[in-house]
Design an enzyme around this catalytic site. Structure first.
Site, PDB file in Angstrom:
ATOM      1  N   CYS A 130       0.734  -1.289   0.153  1.00 29.43           N
ATOM      2  CA  CYS A 130      -0.120  -0.003   0.025  1.00 29.43           C
ATOM      3  C   CYS A 130       0.911   1.264  -0.159  1.00 29.43           C
ATOM      4  CB  CYS A 130      -0.943   0.102   1.154  1.00 29.43           C
ATOM      5  SG  CYS A 130      -2.284  -1.229   1.172  1.00 29.43           S
ATOM      6  N   GLU A 172      -2.859  -2.909  -4.635  1.00 29.47           N
ATOM      7  CA  GLU A 172      -4.177  -3.747  -4.628  1.00 29.47           C
ATOM      8  C   GLU A 172      -5.388  -2.830  -4.863  1.00 29.47           C
ATOM      9  OE1 GLU A 172      -4.396  -4.440  -0.368  1.00 29.47           O
ATOM     10  OE2 GLU A 172      -3.655  -6.501  -0.564  1.00 29.47           O
TER      11      GLU A 172
HETATM   12  O1  AHR Z   1       1.314  -6.705   3.662  1.00 27.26           O
HETATM   13  C1  AHR Z   1       0.577  -5.402   4.200  1.00 27.26           C
HETATM   14  C2  AHR Z   1      -0.268  -4.950   3.245  1.00 27.26           C
HETATM   15  O2  AHR Z   1      -1.336  -5.865   2.846  1.00 27.26           O
HETATM   16  C3  AHR Z   1       0.208  -4.337   2.063  1.00 27.26           C
HETATM   17  O3  AHR Z   1       0.708  -3.077   2.180  1.00 27.26           O
HETATM   18  C4  AHR Z   1      -1.110  -4.415   1.218  1.00 27.26           C
HETATM   19  O4  AHR Z   1      -0.796  -4.663  -0.192  1.00 27.26           O
HETATM   20  C5  AHR Z   1      -1.909  -5.490   1.692  1.00 27.26           C
HETATM   21  O5  AHR Z   1      -3.154  -4.972   2.122  1.00 27.26           O
END
Ligand code: AHR
Length: 658
Positions: free
Chosen positions: A243, A375
């Site tokens: 994220c 995501e």
């Molecule tokens: O791994 C932690 C978080 O989980 C990542 O940043 C994201 O891609 C997912 O929601």
């Protein structure tokens, strides 16, 4: 935590033979002449995200927090040491004159009695080792007087454990350096920077690094953590997230161009994980970008992993603002992606290839793939992906693109993206599963019937999550049952290596005093680090990959959970060995007969690596790092069969020469 019972292997396995308790012998057949799908060399990799203090305060070896006074509160992490009103510190913002690093501190020493200094607390303290050398540097300029700088490392018990002097500060902005050898090991030390003699100096980029970074590099990485990554022998390294790529809003997205070049010119921004979770708030969590894209590429290169950078695609986190850039303004984002290929692969005569060379790596980094968004979901993602794909494939047809399939392993968002991106002939779909152990046990066959003509799958983020308990150890969620579940599931990934071509556990690193998300693969404090049981599962799979899948069956069917057994097998062309992975999820030992069926004649013995615990909730801690750790063993092969007993709740890797 209670000491856990472990198994001595060779020769002792028989002592766990519960055949007498009417356990039926499970008969597995490995079809040794059959060559299934090729296993990509990059199959098992790592996912790096700056979460849990993974970069600043973690892998990035800088020990000073807020070294350039750019945190929202400019003196966060610093304390003024002012005896007898000897001096003052004023934060000055030069704005556009140095837009990437606008602030510095002006130190004015008024008296030659008393003392004045700034103390830096480090990242939840500073970890210093006895007899190790530490390199201090500071940007400074003299505005009058004869100010001298002296540094003192102070241990948690307030004793001085290191000190050094800098030469007189003179003239314009200059980098001054000094070093000291530490007299004691301390996990919670701090550094005092004293200013002596009346006068005025400006300071910026106050830095302290251990001399012993990974591969001895300046601006380098914490050696123990980098070595743990290297020991995974990862096929690829995904960075920088997660994220963090998206940012809470677009202004705070990850922009790789701001993370390269001179560290003093890398514009610090907030870390999106700092206050994401109210119960794990870390308002002092920022990204200095000292560990930036050049360092990521270099690390990938150092540890033999294919680089897999993920870029923002014009969308901020859809759990936060969900901001998107208008489609007719996507160009900047797409240009960043095109320029990244040039930075990684371009000739040194090009703008970005030239920067790579100037930073110390004239040779290309050999970038072959890139992620577009993390995501993301819905129509706005597909629209943006299409623009990226068109521009990138036009200019760099060989670069493979990794696309999002949303945050969950199923559901509307997932189905929509799978259908749309299959139509677009996407190269890779990135599937994420943060699920209960049961999900992993039940999904070991997930890919057995996946569409073979669609995009390849990148299992980009996964981890088995157990429920919370009252346990207060940071590391307790990395239990054996979660690692066992992941291992069972991973046999299904390996069996389907023609579809699932890359996989990585997530997140990778977590500081025990500063985490936001768990479980994680590796835990650390300021001095130590520990591989979790999940780490060892990843390592066992990665270092026992093989080159081609070989079918393994029980009663004519794939071995994916029946009688609590999961299995996959491969051959390794280089070593001429069969590699058979068998996971026993039962709480009791299981007698097995592994029939090596084929013309190839096996050698008379096998090597065995076993990871096991009889304690479902066993976990490793910094204090007890090997509660669950691999053990080596072996045995004999008679009549083309391995006959043994699998330890309760165990991951077993048999290697047989042929
Ligand atoms: O791994 C932690 C978080 O989980 C990542 O940043 C994201 O891609 C997912 O929601």
């Amino acid at each position: 935590m209670k000491k856990l019972f472990t198994y001595a292997l060779t020769g002792l396995l028989c002592s766990f033979n519960f055949i007498g308790f009417a356990q039926q012998v499970k008969k597995l057949t490995v079809y040794t002449d059959t060559r299934g799908p090729a296993i990509p060399p990059a199959m098992w990799g790592i996912f790096f995200e700056d979460i849990n203090f993974s970069a600043d305060g973690g892998l990035y070896a800088e020990l000073i927090k807020n070294r350039s006074f750019e945190f929202a509160q400019p003196l966060m992490g610093w304390k003024t040491l002012n005896k007898d009103g000897a001096g003052t510190a004023l934060i000055i913002n030069r704005g556009e004159a140095n837009a990437n690093n606008p602030r510095f501190a002006r130190i004015n020493i008024k008296k030659d009695k008393g003392s004045f200094g700034l103390a830096n607390e480090g990242f939840r303290g500073m970890g210093l080792f006895k007899d190790k050398k530490y390199n201090f540097s500071i940007l400074a300029r003299n505005l009058g007087g004869n100010v001298k700088i002296r540094i003192e490392a102070i241990g948690a018990n307030n004793e001085k454990i290191g000190e050094a002097d800098l030469p007189l500060i003179k003239g314009e902005w200059t980098k001054y350096t000094t070093s000291f050898t530490c007299k004691a090991t301390d996990a919670k030390a701090h550094l005092n920077v004293y200013f002596e003699n009346p006068g005025t100096v400006d300071i910026d980029m106050v830095s302290l690094f251990p001399e012993d970074t990974y591969k001895g590099r300046a601006n380098g990485l914490r050696a123990d953590l980098a070595e743990k990554l290297a020991a995974l022998k990862p096929g690829f390294m995904r960075f920088p997230g997660g994220c963090i790529v998206e940012g809470r809003d677009l202004a705070n997205r990850y922009q790789w161009k701001k993370t390269v070049g001179d560290v003093a010119d890398r514009e610090l921004i907030i870390n999106r994980w700092n206050t994401e979770f109210a119960n794990r708030s870390a308002p002092d969590y920022f990204q200095s970008y000292g560990l930036g894209f050049f360092e990521y590429f270099q690390l990938a290169d150092d540890i033999g992993a294919e680089p897999l950078p993920i870029l923002n695609c014009g969308m901020a986190c859809q759990y936060n603002t969900g901001e998107v850039v208008p489609l007719d303004k996507e160009d900047t984002y797409i240009q960043d992606a095109l320029d990244l290929v040039e930075f990684a692969n371009g000739a040194t005569s090009t703008k970005w290839g030239g920067l790579r060379a100037a930073m110390g790596h004239p040779k290309p980094f050999n970038l072959k793939m890139m992620g577009v968004g993390n995501e993301q979901w819905d129509v706005q993602y597909v629209e943006r992906y299409k623009l990226f794909a068109k521009a990138l494939k036009d200019k760099y047809p060989d670069i493979k693109l990794v696309t999002s399939s949303g945050p969950s392993p199923d559901g509307d968002k997932f189905d929509y993206l799978h259908a749309e991106l299959t139509k677009e002939k996407a190269d890779f779909l990135d599937e994420h599963y943060y699920q209960a152990p049961e999900w992993f046990f039940n999904n070991a066959s997930r890919y057995d019937n996946y569409d073979r003509s669609g995009p390849k799958i990148f299992a980009g983020e996964y981890a088995a999550h157990i429920k919370d308990t009252k346990n207060t150890d940071a590391e307790y969620k990395n239990t054996w049952i979660s690692a066992l579940a992941e291992a069972a599931f991973m046999t299904g990934l390996e069996r389907n290596a023609d579809v699932v071509q890359m996989a990585s556990y997530a997140p990778l690193l977590a500081h025990v005093d500063a985490w936001q998300w768990r479980p994680d693969l590796i835990w650390f404090d300021n001095l130590r680090s520990v591989g979790t049981p999940n780490y060892y599962v990843q390592q066992i799979f990665s270092t026992n990959k093989g080159t081609n899948v070989v079918p393994v069956k029980m009663n004519g069917a794939v071995v994916a959970g029946k009688d609590s057994i999961y299995s996959s097998a491969s051959t390794d062309a280089a070593t001429h060995q069969l590699i058979i992975k068998v996971v026993n999820t039962s709480a009791t030992a299981q007698p097995v007969e592994i029939n090596l069926q084929g013309k190839a004649k096996p050698q008379k013995t096998y090597n065995l690596t076993v990871l096991s615990s009889t304690e479902k909730y066993a976990y490793n801690t910094l204090a007890e790092p090997t509660n669950v750790a691999p053990k080596q063993g072996g045995g004999g092969i008679a009549g083309g069969k391995i006959t043994t007993s699998l330890a309760p709740m165990s991951v077993n890797v048999f290697r047989v020469g042929y």
